[in-house]
Write an enzyme that holds these catalytic residues in place. Structure first.
Site, PDB file in Angstrom:
ATOM      1  N   HIS A  83       0.837  -1.201   0.000  1.00 59.43           N
ATOM      2  CA  HIS A  83       0.000   0.000   0.000  1.00 59.43           C
ATOM      3  C   HIS A  83       0.866   1.241   0.000  1.00 59.43           C
ATOM      4  O   HIS A  83       1.882   1.297   0.694  1.00 59.43           O
ATOM      5  CB  HIS A  83      -0.971   0.022   1.191  1.00 59.43           C
ATOM      6  CG  HIS A  83      -0.327  -0.265   2.507  1.00 59.43           C
ATOM      7  ND1 HIS A  83       0.037  -1.541   2.898  1.00 59.43           N
ATOM      8  CD2 HIS A  83       0.050   0.554   3.514  1.00 59.43           C
ATOM      9  CE1 HIS A  83       0.588  -1.495   4.097  1.00 59.43           C
ATOM     10  NE2 HIS A  83       0.620  -0.239   4.492  1.00 59.43           N
ATOM     11  N   HIS A 139       0.932   5.067   1.028  1.00 59.55           N
ATOM     12  CA  HIS A 139       0.283   6.104   1.837  1.00 59.55           C
ATOM     13  C   HIS A 139       0.359   7.434   1.081  1.00 59.55           C
ATOM     14  O   HIS A 139       1.437   7.802   0.599  1.00 59.55           O
ATOM     15  CB  HIS A 139       1.020   6.308   3.163  1.00 59.55           C
ATOM     16  CG  HIS A 139       0.984   5.142   4.095  1.00 59.55           C
ATOM     17  ND1 HIS A 139       0.112   5.061   5.156  1.00 59.55           N
ATOM     18  CD2 HIS A 139       1.724   4.004   4.152  1.00 59.55           C
ATOM     19  CE1 HIS A 139       0.327   3.928   5.828  1.00 59.55           C
ATOM     20  NE2 HIS A 139       1.298   3.264   5.243  1.00 59.55           N
TER      21      HIS A 139
HETATM   22  P1  AMP Z   1       1.783   0.219   7.309  1.00 55.47           P
HETATM   23  O1  AMP Z   1       2.476   0.474   8.615  1.00 55.47           O
HETATM   24  O2  AMP Z   1       2.420   0.963   6.179  1.00 55.47           O
HETATM   25  O3  AMP Z   1       1.589  -1.259   7.027  1.00 55.47           O
HETATM   26  O4  AMP Z   1       0.358   0.872   7.488  1.00 55.47           O
HETATM   27  C1  AMP Z   1      -0.841   0.167   7.447  1.00 55.47           C
HETATM   28  C2  AMP Z   1      -1.933   1.199   7.450  1.00 55.47           C
HETATM   29  O5  AMP Z   1      -3.159   0.540   7.190  1.00 55.47           O
HETATM   30  C3  AMP Z   1      -2.085   1.932   8.785  1.00 55.47           C
HETATM   31  O6  AMP Z   1      -1.966   3.334   8.533  1.00 55.47           O
HETATM   32  C4  AMP Z   1      -3.479   1.546   9.260  1.00 55.47           C
HETATM   33  O7  AMP Z   1      -4.144   2.572   9.927  1.00 55.47           O
HETATM   34  C5  AMP Z   1      -4.164   1.166   7.955  1.00 55.47           C
HETATM   35  N1  AMP Z   1      -5.255   0.201   8.077  1.00 55.47           N
HETATM   36  C6  AMP Z   1      -5.226  -0.993   8.727  1.00 55.47           C
HETATM   37  N2  AMP Z   1      -6.420  -1.634   8.589  1.00 55.47           N
HETATM   38  C7  AMP Z   1      -7.198  -0.814   7.834  1.00 55.47           C
HETATM   39  C8  AMP Z   1      -8.538  -0.907   7.353  1.00 55.47           C
HETATM   40  N3  AMP Z   1      -9.313  -1.952   7.616  1.00 55.47           N
HETATM   41  N4  AMP Z   1      -9.019   0.126   6.612  1.00 55.47           N
HETATM   42  C9  AMP Z   1      -8.256   1.197   6.343  1.00 55.47           C
HETATM   43  N5  AMP Z   1      -6.988   1.334   6.767  1.00 55.47           N
HETATM   44  C10 AMP Z   1      -6.459   0.352   7.504  1.00 55.47           C
END
Ligand code: AMP
Ligand code: ZN
Length: 145
Positions: A100, A102
């Site tokens: 993903h 950001h």
């Molecule tokens: P990372 O540390 O780059 O893996 O970030 C994962 C991101 O996914 C975090 O900012 C979380 O807040 C976000 N996240 C986790 N579960 C969900 C969800 N169900 N819907 C939207 N965002 C999510």
């Protein structure tokens, strides 16, 4: 991937506030935003890390992230910058094992707000935020007509 939360969002089996969708890519609001408008862009087809992501998918994900950053500048979020970040792998603090990007809108002088958001990670009115970003996307599109 059966247990992957982002695959569930792609399949409509888990909720999300969607911002943009095409055949290959989905963008939706982060559930714990650092800043209002914090959006995640993902390939629809599961890839755990960049190691597993076809290069053309990386291109497509970035293209959408690029567009979102421009849309945020044209939205009521009043952004004049953005952080585009991929945490790739556990060592880089990746917590959701589906690639993903950001896209975090920034505004001049928001350093303290950013620091606070980084700690609190609180969401606001997701629908209103999504509407604002989509309006920015419409403005961006109209510039290119
Ligand atoms: P990372 O540390 O780059 O893996 O970030 C994962 C991101 O996914 C975090 O900012 C979380 O807040 C976000 N996240 C986790 N579960 C969900 C969800 N169900 N819907 C939207 N965002 C999510
Ligand atoms: Zn997945």
């Amino acid at each position: 991937m059966g247990s992957c939360i982002f695959c569930k969002i792609v399949d409509g089996d888990a909720p999300a506030t969607k911002i943009y969708e095409d055949d290959d890519v989905l963008a939706f609001l982060d559930i714990r935003p650092i800043m209002r408008g914090h959006t995640l862009v993902i390939p629809k087809k599961h890839a755990t890390e960049l190691e597993d992501l076809p290069a053309d998918m990386g291109t497509k994900v970035f293209r959408v992230g690029h567009g979102l950053a421009l849309a945020m500048r044209r939205s009521d979020l009043d952004a004049d910058g953005a952080n585009l970040v991929i945490n790739d792998g556990k060592s880089a603090f990746q917590t959701v094992p589906h690639v993903h990007l950001h896209v975090i809108p920034r505004r001049s002088g928001d350093k303290l707000r950013f620091a606070k958001g980084f700690v609190l990670r609180r969401g606001g009115d997701a629908e209103a935020t999504a509407t604002a970003i989509k309006a920015g996307m419409d403005r961006l599109e109209s510039e290119h007509l």
